[in-house]
Design a protein around this motif. Structure first.
Motif, short mmCIF file in Angstrom:
data_model
loop_
_atom_site.label_atom_id
_atom_site.label_comp_id
_atom_site.label_asym_id
_atom_site.label_seq_id
_atom_site.Cartn_x
_atom_site.Cartn_y
_atom_site.Cartn_z
N MET A 1 -9.00 -4.60 -16.54
CA MET A 1 -7.60 -4.25 -16.24
C MET A 1 -6.60 -5.05 -17.09
SD MET A 1 -7.70 -1.83 -14.08
CE MET A 1 -6.05 -1.78 -13.47
N ARG A 2 -7.09 -5.87 -18.00
CA ARG A 2 -6.26 -6.69 -18.90
C ARG A 2 -5.33 -7.64 -18.15
NH1 ARG A 2 -4.97 -1.52 -21.33
NH2 ARG A 2 -6.70 -0.95 -22.65
N ALA B 1 -12.96 -3.99 -6.98
CA ALA B 1 -12.10 -5.01 -7.58
C ALA B 1 -11.13 -4.39 -8.57
CB ALA B 1 -12.95 -6.08 -8.25
N VAL B 2 -11.58 -3.40 -9.33
CA VAL B 2 -10.69 -2.71 -10.27
C VAL B 2 -9.60 -1.96 -9.50
CG1 VAL B 2 -10.58 -0.83 -11.97
CG2 VAL B 2 -12.34 -2.58 -12.15
N ILE C 1 -3.91 -1.63 -7.75
CA ILE C 1 -2.89 -1.63 -6.69
C ILE C 1 -1.92 -2.79 -6.89
CG2 ILE C 1 -2.53 -1.96 -4.21
CD1 ILE C 1 -5.19 -0.40 -3.81
N VAL C 2 -2.45 -3.97 -7.22
CA VAL C 2 -1.59 -5.14 -7.46
C VAL C 2 -0.68 -4.89 -8.65
CG1 VAL C 2 -1.61 -7.56 -8.18
CG2 VAL C 2 -3.12 -6.80 -6.36
N ASN C 3 -1.22 -4.33 -9.74
CA ASN C 3 -0.39 -4.01 -10.91
C ASN C 3 0.68 -2.98 -10.60
OD1 ASN C 3 -1.62 -5.77 -12.67
ND2 ASN C 3 -3.02 -4.25 -13.51
N GLY D 1 5.16 -1.75 -11.37
CA GLY D 1 5.59 -0.39 -11.17
C GLY D 1 4.72 0.63 -11.89
N ARG D 2 3.63 0.16 -12.51
CA ARG D 2 2.71 1.08 -13.18
C ARG D 2 1.32 0.45 -13.22
NH1 ARG D 2 2.31 -0.77 -18.79
NH2 ARG D 2 3.87 -2.38 -19.02
N VAL D 3 0.33 1.30 -13.39
CA VAL D 3 -1.05 0.84 -13.51
C VAL D 3 -1.39 0.79 -14.98
CG1 VAL D 3 -3.45 1.37 -12.99
CG2 VAL D 3 -1.69 1.84 -11.30
#
Length: 89
Positions: free
Chosen positions: A21-22, A73-74, A79-81, A86-88
C-alpha cells in the motif's frame, strides 16, 4: 512461545501490507505488528467465512491463513488511507 511467533508473523504481514500500500515509510516496527494483527482480525471477520480458511489469530499458521491475514491488513490500510487522505492509494 506461540505469542512470539504470532507477533513475528503479524509484523511480517503488516510490513508486506504496508509495502503493497506504499505506507512503509510512515510506519515503524510496532505499527507493522499492530496492522498485521488487526488486519488478521479483519480478514478473519470478512474473508474467512467466504473461503473457509482461518487466520494467524486462530492458530492456523499455513500459507492460505497468512494470505487471508495479508488481505485483511491491506483492507485495513486502504480504510486508513481513505480516512487520512480522502483516497485509496
Amino acid at each position: 512461545m506461540n505469542i512470539l511467533v504470532w507477533l513475528v508473523v503479524g509484523g511480517v504481514i503488516g510490513w508486506l501490507a504496508s509495502v503493497l500500500m506504499r505506507t512503509d515509510a510512515q510506519q515503524g516496527i510496532l505499527l507493522n505488528v499492530v496492522v498485521g494483527i488487526i488486519g488478521a482480525l479483519l480478514g478473519g471477520w470478512l474473508i474467512s467465512p467466504l473461503v473457509g480458511v482461518g487466520t494467524i489469530n486462530q492458530d492456523a499458521f499455513s500459507l492460505p491463513a497468512m494470505l487471508v491475514s495479508l488481505v485483511g491488513a491491506v483492507i485495513l490500510l486502504a480504510i486508513v488511507n481513505l480516512f487520512r487522505r480522502g483516497r485509496v492509494r
